[in-house]
Design an enzyme around this catalytic site. Structure first.
Site, short mmCIF file in Angstrom:
data_model
loop_
_atom_site.label_atom_id
_atom_site.label_comp_id
_atom_site.label_asym_id
_atom_site.label_seq_id
_atom_site.Cartn_x
_atom_site.Cartn_y
_atom_site.Cartn_z
N GLY A 239 0.76 -1.24 0.00
CA GLY A 239 0.00 0.00 0.00
C GLY A 239 0.79 1.29 0.00
O GLY A 239 0.21 2.36 -0.21
N GLU A 273 4.12 -6.69 1.96
CA GLU A 273 3.71 -7.05 0.61
C GLU A 273 3.70 -5.83 -0.31
O GLU A 273 2.67 -5.48 -0.90
CB GLU A 273 2.30 -7.65 0.63
CG GLU A 273 2.12 -8.86 1.52
CD GLU A 273 0.65 -9.27 1.69
OE1 GLU A 273 -0.24 -8.51 1.22
OE2 GLU A 273 0.39 -10.31 2.30
N PRO A 274 4.83 -5.16 -0.47
CA PRO A 274 4.83 -3.98 -1.33
C PRO A 274 4.77 -4.36 -2.80
O PRO A 274 5.40 -5.33 -3.23
CB PRO A 274 6.16 -3.30 -1.01
CG PRO A 274 7.06 -4.45 -0.64
CD PRO A 274 6.17 -5.46 0.05
N ARG A 276 3.49 -1.59 -5.68
CA ARG A 276 3.72 -0.35 -6.41
C ARG A 276 5.04 0.33 -6.03
O ARG A 276 5.73 0.88 -6.90
CB ARG A 276 2.55 0.60 -6.10
CG ARG A 276 2.52 1.83 -6.96
CD ARG A 276 1.43 2.80 -6.46
NE ARG A 276 0.20 2.19 -6.05
CZ ARG A 276 -0.91 2.15 -6.80
NH1 ARG A 276 -0.93 2.71 -7.99
NH2 ARG A 276 -2.00 1.57 -6.34
N ARG A 312 -5.10 2.71 -15.94
CA ARG A 312 -5.22 3.53 -14.72
C ARG A 312 -5.89 4.89 -14.94
O ARG A 312 -6.74 5.27 -14.14
CB ARG A 312 -3.86 3.69 -14.04
CG ARG A 312 -3.21 2.35 -13.66
CD ARG A 312 -2.06 2.49 -12.68
NE ARG A 312 -2.53 2.84 -11.36
CZ ARG A 312 -2.50 4.03 -10.84
NH1 ARG A 312 -1.98 5.03 -11.51
NH2 ARG A 312 -2.99 4.25 -9.64
N TYR A 316 -9.21 5.01 -12.79
CA TYR A 316 -9.11 5.74 -11.50
C TYR A 316 -8.89 7.24 -11.72
O TYR A 316 -8.51 7.92 -10.77
CB TYR A 316 -7.94 5.22 -10.68
CG TYR A 316 -7.79 3.73 -10.61
CD1 TYR A 316 -8.74 2.94 -9.94
CD2 TYR A 316 -6.70 3.08 -11.19
CE1 TYR A 316 -8.59 1.56 -9.86
CE2 TYR A 316 -6.55 1.71 -11.10
CZ TYR A 316 -7.49 0.96 -10.45
OH TYR A 316 -7.34 -0.39 -10.37
N CYS A 356 -12.44 2.99 -29.09
CA CYS A 356 -13.70 3.71 -29.36
C CYS A 356 -14.46 4.02 -28.07
O CYS A 356 -15.59 3.57 -27.90
CB CYS A 356 -14.56 2.87 -30.28
SG CYS A 356 -14.90 1.26 -29.56
N GLU A 357 -13.82 4.71 -27.16
CA GLU A 357 -14.50 5.15 -25.94
C GLU A 357 -13.97 6.51 -25.54
O GLU A 357 -12.75 6.73 -25.61
CB GLU A 357 -14.21 4.19 -24.77
CG GLU A 357 -14.84 2.85 -24.92
CD GLU A 357 -15.07 2.15 -23.59
OE1 GLU A 357 -15.20 2.84 -22.55
OE2 GLU A 357 -15.10 0.92 -23.61
N TYR A 385 0.79 -2.03 -12.10
CA TYR A 385 -0.60 -2.00 -12.53
C TYR A 385 -0.74 -1.43 -13.94
O TYR A 385 -1.69 -0.71 -14.26
CB TYR A 385 -1.47 -1.24 -11.51
CG TYR A 385 -1.30 -1.80 -10.12
CD1 TYR A 385 -1.73 -3.09 -9.82
CD2 TYR A 385 -0.64 -1.09 -9.11
CE1 TYR A 385 -1.54 -3.64 -8.56
CE2 TYR A 385 -0.45 -1.62 -7.84
CZ TYR A 385 -0.91 -2.91 -7.58
OH TYR A 385 -0.71 -3.45 -6.34
N1 LLP Z 1 -1.28 -7.03 -0.59
C1 LLP Z 1 -2.59 -7.15 -0.89
C2 LLP Z 1 -3.42 -8.11 -0.14
C3 LLP Z 1 -3.15 -6.37 -1.93
O1 LLP Z 1 -4.45 -6.48 -2.21
C4 LLP Z 1 -2.33 -5.47 -2.64
C5 LLP Z 1 -2.87 -4.65 -3.71
C6 LLP Z 1 -0.96 -5.39 -2.29
C7 LLP Z 1 -0.49 -6.17 -1.25
C8 LLP Z 1 0.00 -4.47 -2.97
O2 LLP Z 1 -0.36 -3.15 -2.81
P1 LLP Z 1 0.62 -1.98 -3.31
O3 LLP Z 1 1.86 -2.03 -2.46
O4 LLP Z 1 0.94 -2.21 -4.73
O5 LLP Z 1 -0.16 -0.75 -3.09
N2 LLP Z 1 -4.89 -1.48 -9.72
C9 LLP Z 1 -4.77 -0.48 -8.68
C10 LLP Z 1 -4.13 -1.01 -7.42
C11 LLP Z 1 -4.78 -2.25 -6.87
C12 LLP Z 1 -4.13 -2.77 -5.63
C13 LLP Z 1 -4.64 -4.12 -5.28
N3 LLP Z 1 -4.07 -4.71 -4.12
C14 LLP Z 1 -4.04 0.74 -9.23
O6 LLP Z 1 -3.66 0.72 -10.39
O7 LLP Z 1 -3.85 1.71 -8.52
#
Ligand code: LLP
Length: 449
Positions: A239, A273-274, A276, A312, A316, A356-357, A385
């Site tokens: 996150g 669990e990083p 991004r 994205r 979003y 086409c959107e 992502y």
């Molecule tokens: N752990 C779990 C259980 C998760 O659901 C996620 C992301 C992560 C770790 C990794 O999170 P991060 O460190 O990458 O923030 N498609 C969206 C983001 C979806 C995230 C889903 N879960 C976007 O493009 O912003």
């Protein structure tokens, strides 16, 4: 350090001009930097050097096997959420013991595979899932190493579609019920509770929500230990946000210090669990301008990448920097001077794809150096992502992916061919014959025999 710098007026990925990659591989193409992946992973690992922490890279952010392997070689484990991701992590060489299986809807087949593979931790998110896992494990005569993912009802203050830690979100077991659920699960023959887990959302740019959630989780560890569970692991999810525009996310060091405080004295192994934060700024999407179309009220820069390649912005309203592969003259840097008067060599444009959107855009009303057909552009922070969320919508083949290392690059996924795309489809028996199709001549006028 920026691994996508301008050098002598030209944009590079490490030691390779992006123009060369575009010329050899074509566009659109995702281009990742090994040095950026390495620097991001190391920054994370070094920030946690003083804590007993395991970094399980969230494969969902970028699941190319070469990317996973780059990180695995540095010591990363993997956080996976499907059989496909589990297979990718294994193929990349991640040790099963370093794999965490997350996800709110793991199928019985996926759980069985996780057990057969002997992965390190399965994060369970509901009581029916615990029952299913118990049955599978007991039938195999094993105990599944389980972390209970809780929903702490904390607002992550991020885009609503990627906030996961509030009551109304589908994720995790309600915090207030966690001890009761653990009491039941702990008595099942196929379940061994080894930890608790949380993930409150993605692209967080403030430590406060993390800290609130992690403190709650630390309290829960105390409660579960009082109940007799041997809680050894605390999985704090991913996150941590990155700077797409002008955000100032916490550094891995600040994040690690907050975690050290929130979990002080707990004597647990921390699992992170990083996703991004490791791959986000380590990739760009290269795209070429097809046409510049001057509309009545707007100028549209139509590029060869589209929403199906990078979702994205459409999904979003996400901001991604877009810069030309040939450095613009000084004073035309997009973003820095959005409010300044537009100079003669700048224009406010929409950058859009061929799909086409109307939702198919990468930027709206963006101040850009004046662009022309054939100009090459790099869409920034596309390493997380990006390719993983692509589709073949509008029958556009999946784009190529390239990994750069110093002065070298390799195609790590070739562009999907039309044969691959069309050849995957099958004709049912009744349509298989080679009868010529009826001609598409207009029907004769009514009343004519
Ligand atoms: N752990 C779990 C259980 C998760 O659901 C996620 C992301 C992560 C770790 C990794 O999170 P991060 O460190 O990458 O923030 N498609 C969206 C983001 C979806 C995230 C889903 N879960 C976007 O493009 O912003």
């Amino acid at each position: 350090m920026n691994h996508f710098p301008y050098r002598d007026g030209e944009l590079f990925a490490e030691g390779v001009p992006l123009r060369r990659i575009a010329a050899e591989v074509g566009t659109p193409v995702y281009c990742y930097s090994s040095a950026a992946l390495t620097a991001n992973y190391r920054a994370f690992a070094e920030a946690f050097a003083g804590q007993r922490a395991t970094i399980c890279y969230a494969v969902k952010a970028n699941s190319n096997i070469a990317v996973i392997r780059t990180l695995a070689r540095l010591g990363a484990g993997a956080d996976v959420l499907s059989e496909g991701e589990l297979r990718r992590a294994l193929r990349a060489g991640v040790r099963p013991g370093n794999i965490v299986f997350s996800g709110v809807g793991k199928s019985p087949d996926e759980l069985a595979l996780a057990l057969e593979t002997g992965i390190g931790q399965i994060n369970v998110e509901s009581e029916p899932e615990i029952e299913a896992l118990n049955e599978l494990a007991a039938a195999k005569g094993v105990r599944a190493p389980v972390a209970i993912r809780v929903n702490p009802d904390v607002d992550a203050d991020t885009h609503e579609k990627i906030a996961t830690g509030m009551k109304e979100n589908k994720f995790g077991i309600d915090f207030d019920r966690a001890r009761a659920v653990a009491a039941h699960a702990g008595g099942l023959p196929g379940i061994e509770i080894v930890g608790v887990a949380v993930h409150i959302g993605s692209q967080l740019t403030d430590l406060a929500p993390f800290s609130a959630a992690f403190r709650l989780l630390s309290e829960l560890v105390g409660g579960l230990r009082d109940d007799g569970h041997d809680i050894r692991r605390l999985d704090l999810g991913g996150g941590l946000g990155i700077a797409y525009q002008d955000e100032t996310p916490p550094t891995p060091k600040e994040y690690a210090a907050m975690i050290a405080t929130a979990t002080d004295g707990l004597e647990v192994e921390i699992v992170l669990e990083p996703g991004r934060a490791i791959t986000g700024d380590a990739g760009v999407l290269l795209t070429r301008v097809l046409y510049v179309k001057k509309g009545v009220s707007k100028t549209f820069v139509i590029v060869d990448a589209a929403m199906n390649d990078l979702m994205r912005p459409s999904l979003y309203d996400a901001h991604h920097a877009i810069i030309p592969a040939i450095e613009p003259a000084p004073g035309t840097n997009e973003g820095a001077d959005e409010t300044a008067d537009e100079a003669a060599n700048e224009a406010r444009v929409d950058i859009v794809g061929p799909v086409c959107e109307t939702g198919d855009f990468f930027a709206r009303d963006r101040l850009m150096p004046v662009l022309h057909s054939q100009d090459l552009l790099a869409i920034g922070c596309a390493g997380a992502y990006g390719a993983v969320m692509a589709s073949t919508y509008n029958s556009r083949p999946l784009v190529a992916e390239v990994l750069v290392k110093a002065g070298d690059f390799a195609v790590i996924r070739p562009r999907q061919s039309y044969d691959d795309m069309l050849g995957a489809e099958k004709m049912p028996d009744w349509l298989e014959d080679a009868r010529p199709l009826p001609s598409t001549q207009p029907l004769p006028p009514k009343g004519v025999a």
